[in-house]
Design a protein around this motif. Structure first.
Motif, PDB file in Angstrom:
ATOM      1  N   LYS A  82      37.290  41.215  41.460  1.00 62.30           N
ATOM      2  CA  LYS A  82      36.783  42.060  40.368  1.00 62.30           C
ATOM      3  C   LYS A  82      37.780  43.168  40.026  1.00 62.30           C
ATOM      4  CE  LYS A  82      32.643  40.035  40.320  1.00 62.30           C
ATOM      5  NZ  LYS A  82      32.182  39.184  39.205  1.00 62.30           N
ATOM      6  N   LEU A  83      38.343  43.800  41.048  1.00 65.25           N
ATOM      7  CA  LEU A  83      39.256  44.919  40.819  1.00 65.25           C
ATOM      8  C   LEU A  83      40.589  44.482  40.217  1.00 65.25           C
ATOM      9  CD1 LEU A  83      38.777  47.172  43.993  1.00 65.25           C
ATOM     10  CD2 LEU A  83      37.968  47.619  41.665  1.00 65.25           C
ATOM     11  N   SER A  84      40.933  43.215  40.371  1.00 67.50           N
ATOM     12  CA  SER A  84      42.228  42.742  39.865  1.00 67.50           C
ATOM     13  C   SER A  84      42.360  42.977  38.363  1.00 67.50           C
ATOM     14  CB  SER A  84      42.422  41.257  40.191  1.00 67.50           C
ATOM     15  OG  SER A  84      41.467  40.469  39.501  1.00 67.50           O
ATOM     16  N   LYS A  85      41.226  43.013  37.663  1.00 70.59           N
ATOM     17  CA  LYS A  85      41.241  43.234  36.205  1.00 70.59           C
ATOM     18  C   LYS A  85      41.631  44.664  35.839  1.00 70.59           C
ATOM     19  CE  LYS A  85      37.349  40.027  35.660  1.00 70.59           C
ATOM     20  NZ  LYS A  85      35.940  39.901  35.212  1.00 70.59           N
ATOM     21  N   LEU A  86      41.482  45.593  36.777  1.00 71.11           N
ATOM     22  CA  LEU A  86      41.669  47.010  36.466  1.00 71.11           C
ATOM     23  C   LEU A  86      42.955  47.597  37.029  1.00 71.11           C
ATOM     24  CD1 LEU A  86      38.062  48.385  37.114  1.00 71.11           C
ATOM     25  CD2 LEU A  86      39.110  47.844  34.919  1.00 71.11           C
ATOM     26  N   LYS A  87      43.630  46.866  37.901  1.00 73.65           N
ATOM     27  CA  LYS A  87      44.758  47.443  38.639  1.00 73.65           C
ATOM     28  C   LYS A  87      45.834  48.018  37.724  1.00 73.65           C
ATOM     29  CE  LYS A  87      44.664  45.226  43.146  1.00 73.65           C
ATOM     30  NZ  LYS A  87      45.438  44.441  44.124  1.00 73.65           N
ATOM     31  N   ARG A  88      46.095  47.361  36.610  1.00 76.68           N
ATOM     32  CA  ARG A  88      47.175  47.823  35.742  1.00 76.68           C
ATOM     33  C   ARG A  88      46.863  49.166  35.074  1.00 76.68           C
ATOM     34  NH1 ARG A  88      44.452  43.835  33.175  1.00 76.68           N
ATOM     35  NH2 ARG A  88      43.630  44.263  31.086  1.00 76.68           N
TER      36      ARG A  88
END
Length: 249
Positions: free
Chosen positions: A108-114
């Motif tokens: 889920k967090l992979s979408k927000l890392k950038r």
């Protein structure tokens, strides 16, 4: 970009206080920070004055909402929150039978890392599915240790969980450092605990220690990080020093 869990399965060690105020300090230093509340008690959410925030991380974990939809602003510029509440306690049971359940938060967090320089995760005081999700989602972990009797009790179990994440799940999780909290320089006990922690963990112990401070204890009940509640307090100065140490490591 770094994802850092604040973890200790022992309650009352200053975990949520550290999650809130380290995140706020990093934001005040100009970083974009996302704070994720993975504790069903919601202490981090309440401590930022966002008790009523919905939807929450629970809705994300059970696929009722996208993580982008639950991110809310906080009173500190540059600091956003994924809130939590007691509903999250049901996730322990709901996730127990799912294949790959330890990777749900990571995915889920992979979408927000950038979007962020730091993602800080406040974990529950246990070593259940929610804490394992938090560790698997992280690059590093900060372990708060209260300056009191039995300070190191249970740490071996947490270290075993971290090794499990590394060895069996293949996640290169590192210990960022051990943080001594509620330190009272007037007492021999605090000094003895500090020496014991340093003997045990050496260079992994942060130079910054968080003092026992009335203002730090009061701030959550007002829904404010220490920097908005008592910016000149010893607690505020300590957390800003910690942020400098974390950001410099």
């Amino acid at each position: 970009m770094s994802v850092i869990s604040i973890a200790n399965q022992k309650g009352g060690v200053g975990k949520s206080t550290t999650a809130i105020n380290l995140s706020a300090a990093l934001a005040l230093k100009g970083k974009n920070v996302l704070l994720v509340d993975m504790d069903p008690q919601g202490a981090t959410t309440i401590g930022l004055g966002l008790r009523e925030a919905t939807p929450t991380i629970y809705n994300v974990i059970i696929d009722e909402a996208e993580i982008e939809e639950v991110v809310v602003k906080t009173p500190i510029d540059g600091l956003h929150l994924v809130p939590s509440n007691i509903a999250l306690s049901g996730a322990e049971i709901e996730l127990s039978s799912q294949i790959g359940r330890e990777y749900i938060l990571r995915n889920k967090l992979s979408k927000l890392k950038r979007n962020y320089d730091y993602i800080i995760i406040d974990t529950p005081p246990s070593l259940g599915v929610l804490t394992m999700n938090s560790l698997v989602a992280s690059d590093e972990v900060i372990i708060p240790i209260q300056a009191e009797y039995y300070a190191l009790e249970g740490i071996a179990l947490l270290l075993k969980a971290i090794r499990l994440v590394r060895d069996r799940l293949g996640i290169p999780l590192e210990i960022k450092g051990f943080l001594i909290t509620m330190f009272d320089k007037r007492t021999n006990l605090s000094k003895e605990v500090r020496e014991e922690v340093k003997r045990t963990f050496g260079e992994k112990v942060f130079k910054t220690m968080i003092p026992r401070n009335v203002r730090l204890a009061e701030a959550p009940s007002y829904g404010r990080p220490i920097f908005l509640y008592a910016p000149d307090s010893r607690g505020a100065k300590a957390y800003m020093k910690l942020a400098e140490e974390v950001d410099g490591k």
